[in-house]
Design a protein around this motif. Structure first.
Motif, PDB file in Angstrom:
ATOM      1  N   VAL A 120       0.830  -1.193   0.000  1.00 41.30           N
ATOM      2  CA  VAL A 120       0.000   0.000   0.000  1.00 41.30           C
ATOM      3  C   VAL A 120       0.865   1.244   0.000  1.00 41.30           C
ATOM      4  CG1 VAL A 120      -1.706   1.314   1.318  1.00 41.30           C
ATOM      5  CG2 VAL A 120      -1.902  -1.161   1.155  1.00 41.30           C
ATOM      6  N   THR A 121       1.983   1.198   0.680  1.00 39.64           N
ATOM      7  CA  THR A 121       2.885   2.334   0.721  1.00 39.64           C
ATOM      8  C   THR A 121       4.288   1.860   0.442  1.00 39.64           C
ATOM      9  OG1 THR A 121       3.215   2.041   3.099  1.00 39.64           O
ATOM     10  CG2 THR A 121       1.499   3.580   2.424  1.00 39.64           C
ATOM     11  N   ALA A 122       5.137   2.802   0.011  1.00 43.89           N
ATOM     12  CA  ALA A 122       6.513   2.455  -0.308  1.00 43.89           C
ATOM     13  C   ALA A 122       7.321   2.280   0.967  1.00 43.89           C
ATOM     14  CB  ALA A 122       7.129   3.570  -1.156  1.00 43.89           C
ATOM     15  N   PRO A 123       7.982   1.136   1.162  1.00 45.24           N
ATOM     16  CA  PRO A 123       8.697   0.885   2.396  1.00 45.24           C
ATOM     17  C   PRO A 123      10.141   1.336   2.321  1.00 45.24           C
ATOM     18  CG  PRO A 123       8.706  -1.077   1.071  1.00 45.24           C
ATOM     19  CD  PRO A 123       7.967  -0.022   0.287  1.00 45.24           C
ATOM     20  N   LEU A 124      10.818   1.118   3.442  1.00 39.62           N
ATOM     21  CA  LEU A 124      12.260   1.297   3.501  1.00 39.62           C
ATOM     22  C   LEU A 124      12.709   2.694   3.108  1.00 39.62           C
ATOM     23  CD1 LEU A 124      13.703  -2.092   2.258  1.00 39.62           C
ATOM     24  CD2 LEU A 124      13.868  -1.125   4.532  1.00 39.62           C
ATOM     25  N   VAL A 125      12.202   3.677   3.804  1.00 35.23           N
ATOM     26  CA  VAL A 125      12.702   5.028   3.626  1.00 35.23           C
ATOM     27  C   VAL A 125      13.846   5.193   4.616  1.00 35.23           C
ATOM     28  CG1 VAL A 125      12.140   7.470   3.710  1.00 35.23           C
ATOM     29  CG2 VAL A 125      10.415   5.841   2.979  1.00 35.23           C
ATOM     30  N   VAL A 126      15.080   5.129   4.139  1.00 35.90           N
ATOM     31  CA  VAL A 126      16.221   5.145   5.034  1.00 35.90           C
ATOM     32  C   VAL A 126      16.945   6.469   4.956  1.00 35.90           C
ATOM     33  CG1 VAL A 126      16.553   2.658   4.812  1.00 35.90           C
ATOM     34  CG2 VAL A 126      17.801   4.180   3.305  1.00 35.90           C
ATOM     35  N   ALA A 127      17.515   6.855   6.072  1.00 36.26           N
ATOM     36  CA  ALA A 127      18.298   8.083   6.155  1.00 36.26           C
ATOM     37  C   ALA A 127      17.548   9.261   5.555  1.00 36.26           C
ATOM     38  CB  ALA A 127      19.643   7.910   5.440  1.00 36.26           C
ATOM     39  N   GLY A 172       2.750  12.862  -1.803  1.00 39.23           N
ATOM     40  CA  GLY A 172       3.906  12.632  -0.949  1.00 39.23           C
ATOM     41  C   GLY A 172       3.694  13.322   0.377  1.00 39.23           C
ATOM     42  N   SER A 173       3.334  12.573   1.417  1.00 41.12           N
ATOM     43  CA  SER A 173       3.075  13.177   2.728  1.00 41.12           C
ATOM     44  C   SER A 173       3.436  12.198   3.831  1.00 41.12           C
ATOM     45  CB  SER A 173       1.607  13.595   2.866  1.00 41.12           C
ATOM     46  OG  SER A 173       0.747  12.471   2.805  1.00 41.12           O
ATOM     47  N   ARG A 174       3.737  12.764   5.007  1.00 39.04           N
ATOM     48  CA  ARG A 174       4.142  11.930   6.138  1.00 39.04           C
ATOM     49  C   ARG A 174       2.925  11.300   6.801  1.00 39.04           C
ATOM     50  NH1 ARG A 174       8.602  11.461   8.735  1.00 39.04           N
ATOM     51  NH2 ARG A 174       9.510  13.324   7.815  1.00 39.04           N
ATOM     52  N   ASN A 175       2.965   9.990   6.952  1.00 31.52           N
ATOM     53  CA  ASN A 175       1.938   9.272   7.692  1.00 31.52           C
ATOM     54  C   ASN A 175       2.251   9.446   9.172  1.00 31.52           C
ATOM     55  OD1 ASN A 175       0.587   7.146   9.157  1.00 31.52           O
ATOM     56  ND2 ASN A 175       0.209   6.118   7.213  1.00 31.52           N
ATOM     57  N   PRO A 176       1.407  10.146   9.935  1.00 33.83           N
ATOM     58  CA  PRO A 176       1.738  10.442  11.329  1.00 33.83           C
ATOM     59  C   PRO A 176       1.775   9.214  12.216  1.00 33.83           C
ATOM     60  CG  PRO A 176      -0.518  11.094  10.843  1.00 33.83           C
ATOM     61  CD  PRO A 176       0.104  10.723   9.536  1.00 33.83           C
ATOM     62  N   LEU A 177       1.098   8.146  11.806  1.00 30.87           N
ATOM     63  CA  LEU A 177       1.090   6.922  12.602  1.00 30.87           C
ATOM     64  C   LEU A 177       2.314   6.058  12.332  1.00 30.87           C
ATOM     65  CD1 LEU A 177      -2.690   5.945  12.325  1.00 30.87           C
ATOM     66  CD2 LEU A 177      -1.530   7.188  14.178  1.00 30.87           C
ATOM     67  N   LEU A 178       2.712   5.986  11.064  1.00 26.81           N
ATOM     68  CA  LEU A 178       3.835   5.131  10.684  1.00 26.81           C
ATOM     69  C   LEU A 178       5.156   5.897  10.616  1.00 26.81           C
ATOM     70  CD1 LEU A 178       2.103   3.046   7.865  1.00 26.81           C
ATOM     71  CD2 LEU A 178       2.405   2.435  10.271  1.00 26.81           C
ATOM     72  N   GLY A 179       5.088   7.227  10.603  1.00 31.08           N
ATOM     73  CA  GLY A 179       6.294   8.038  10.585  1.00 31.08           C
ATOM     74  C   GLY A 179       7.066   7.967   9.280  1.00 31.08           C
ATOM     75  N   ARG A 180       6.388   7.655   8.191  1.00 29.95           N
ATOM     76  CA  ARG A 180       7.074   7.576   6.907  1.00 29.95           C
ATOM     77  C   ARG A 180       6.296   8.371   5.856  1.00 29.95           C
ATOM     78  NH1 ARG A 180       5.874   1.167   5.890  1.00 29.95           N
ATOM     79  NH2 ARG A 180       3.658   1.320   5.361  1.00 29.95           N
ATOM     80  N   ILE A 181       6.995   8.751   4.807  1.00 27.24           N
ATOM     81  CA  ILE A 181       6.389   9.511   3.722  1.00 27.24           C
ATOM     82  C   ILE A 181       5.820   8.532   2.706  1.00 27.24           C
ATOM     83  CG2 ILE A 181       6.806  11.250   1.948  1.00 27.24           C
ATOM     84  CD1 ILE A 181       9.221  12.168   3.640  1.00 27.24           C
ATOM     85  N   GLU A 182       4.607   8.802   2.229  1.00 29.35           N
ATOM     86  CA  GLU A 182       3.948   7.866   1.335  1.00 29.35           C
ATOM     87  C   GLU A 182       3.067   8.622   0.347  1.00 29.35           C
ATOM     88  OE1 GLU A 182       1.965   5.524   4.311  1.00 29.35           O
ATOM     89  OE2 GLU A 182       0.244   6.889   4.412  1.00 29.35           O
ATOM     90  N   GLY A 183       2.679   7.944  -0.731  1.00 36.73           N
ATOM     91  CA  GLY A 183       1.806   8.551  -1.720  1.00 36.73           C
ATOM     92  C   GLY A 183       2.143   8.087  -3.125  1.00 36.73           C
ATOM     93  N   PHE A 184       1.425   8.622  -4.090  1.00 43.18           N
ATOM     94  CA  PHE A 184       1.572   8.239  -5.488  1.00 43.18           C
ATOM     95  C   PHE A 184       2.991   8.514  -5.992  1.00 43.18           C
ATOM     96  CE2 PHE A 184       0.948   9.292 -10.074  1.00 43.18           C
ATOM     97  CZ  PHE A 184       0.442   8.077 -10.511  1.00 43.18           C
ATOM     98  N   ASP A 185       3.527   9.694  -5.702  1.00 44.12           N
ATOM     99  CA  ASP A 185       4.886  10.015  -6.134  1.00 44.12           C
ATOM    100  C   ASP A 185       5.918   9.114  -5.452  1.00 44.12           C
ATOM    101  OD1 ASP A 185       4.117  11.986  -7.887  1.00 44.12           O
ATOM    102  OD2 ASP A 185       4.676  13.673  -6.600  1.00 44.12           O
ATOM    103  N   TYR A 208      -2.294   4.378  -8.656  1.00 46.21           N
ATOM    104  CA  TYR A 208      -3.340   5.388  -8.843  1.00 46.21           C
ATOM    105  C   TYR A 208      -4.595   5.019  -8.058  1.00 46.21           C
ATOM    106  CZ  TYR A 208      -6.828   8.395 -10.915  1.00 46.21           C
ATOM    107  OH  TYR A 208      -7.852   9.305 -11.070  1.00 46.21           O
ATOM    108  N   ASN A 209      -4.994   3.770  -8.144  1.00 48.23           N
ATOM    109  CA  ASN A 209      -6.204   3.328  -7.452  1.00 48.23           C
ATOM    110  C   ASN A 209      -6.052   3.420  -5.939  1.00 48.23           C
ATOM    111  OD1 ASN A 209      -7.520   2.811  -9.853  1.00 48.23           O
ATOM    112  ND2 ASN A 209      -7.043   0.623  -9.861  1.00 48.23           N
ATOM    113  N   THR A 210      -4.831   3.227  -5.456  1.00 45.91           N
ATOM    114  CA  THR A 210      -4.582   3.306  -4.023  1.00 45.91           C
ATOM    115  C   THR A 210      -4.682   4.735  -3.513  1.00 45.91           C
ATOM    116  OG1 THR A 210      -3.135   1.370  -4.058  1.00 45.91           O
ATOM    117  CG2 THR A 210      -2.881   2.875  -2.198  1.00 45.91           C
TER     118      THR A 210
END
Length: 324
Positions: free
Chosen positions: A6-13, A97-110, A300-302
């Motif tokens: 559902v979201t892009a994982p592994l946002v490191v550094a 592209g926005s920060r998910n406040p619960l998961l602490g990571r940036i997610e979205g279509f971009d 896109y659908n997500t």
């Protein structure tokens, strides 16, 4: 490379500031300037070309190679040797592209697209470093080789082609207007004398000045700042891409996007340094694969379909730009 998450994982550094204020630019450590690709004369910047079709990009060289088959001397090879892709993104543009406040990571279509590019270079679940930038930062961070790509709802324009390169179009947005419920503003023609907010360094601000010259343009750092200004009564409307405004409206029950037809076409492209044509061609191959694999449609659908509807699908690419 099918997108199953559902979201892009592994946002490191990730070089970002925490919280809603993460929209401000974070000055990243400049990267050493990458060696030009084989298609660019060493030591020389590409020659400026006339631009009659902004969305025309460089045609892919062929099928997408496996990560193990990427030449070490290429721009992609240098990214692979580093071990991560560095991308300039937004952290406050909901749905893109926005920060998910619960998961602490940036997610979205971009962000999904960033992950797809990284996976193509480094393999599945590749490491990605997201550097949060403002709209005004998008060109400088590419010109200074501080990031590999910018995937931040950036409109492809002939003027921007003068200093950077673009992938093929990956999404077609359109500029609209967001207002508070009960506003007397009904469209572009009714903005005269109204205070209208748009971020500095965006085509949205340029279009506002050009198409509604009697409106009072109020620049801001980001669309999030524009939303705060609207909520505080400092401005009477916000203008921007329909994708961005949909994200703002989803956060404020008193905000609404006017239903009038978009008054501009805003083709989004991945921004890449002008002297890294090999990376442009590679990203275009990734986009071709997204079309056949269904990854673009899944993303896109997500993210966008719930707010913007079915849409018209992934834009067809336009190739033919001569290699400098």
């Amino acid at each position: 490379m099918r997108l199953t998450r559902v979201t892009a994982p592994l946002v490191v550094a990730a070089t970002v500031a925490l919280g809603l204020g993460a929209c401000s630019s974070v000055a990243p450590t400049p990267l050493p300037k990458a060696a030009p690709s084989a298609s660019v004369t060493a030591g020389k910047a590409p020659t400026a070309q006339s631009c009659t079709n902004a969305v025309q990009s460089y045609a892919p060289d062929g099928a997408l190679p496996a990560p193990s088959g990427i030449p070490s001397a290429s721009t992609m090879g240098k990214i692979k040797a580093r071990g991560r892709l560095i991308a300039g993104v937004s952290a406050d543009t909901r749905l893109l592209g926005s920060r998910n406040p619960l998961l602490g990571r940036i997610e979205g279509f971009d962000i999904d697209l960033v992950q797809q590019i990284a996976d193509a270079i480094l393999g599945p679940n590749a490491k990605v470093e997201l550097r949060v930038i403002t709209a005004a930062d998008r060109l400088p961070v590419l010109q200074n080789h501080q990031v590999d790509v910018v995937v931040r709802n950036m409109t492809i324009t002939c003027d921007r082609w003068k200093t950077i390169a673009f992938s093929a179009e990956y999404y077609r947005a359109g500029q609209k207007i967001l207002i508070r419920k009960g506003s007397t503003i009904t469209g572009l023609a009714s903005l005269a004398g109204k205070r209208v907010c748009a971020p500095t360094g965006t085509s949205s601000l340029d279009n506002l000045v050009r198409l509604a010259p009697k409106a009072i343009a109020v620049p801001a750092t980001t669309h999030t700042e524009c939303l705060v200004n609207l909520q505080q009564g400092k401005v009477e409307a916000i203008t921007g891409d329909d994708t961005v405004l949909a994200g703002l409206a989803s956060q404020d029950p008193y905000a609404v996007v006017l239903s009038e037809k978009a008054f501009t076409a805003e083709p989004y492209g991945v921004g890449i340094a002008a002297d890294q044509v090999d990376l442009v061609k590679f990203v275009n191959t990734v986009l071709e694969n997204d079309r056949t694999s269904g990854d673009w449609t899944t993303s896109y659908n997500t993210w966008l379909a719930p707010e913007l509807g079915k849409g018209t699908g992934q834009p067809a690419p336009s190739y033919g730009r001569p290699t400098p």
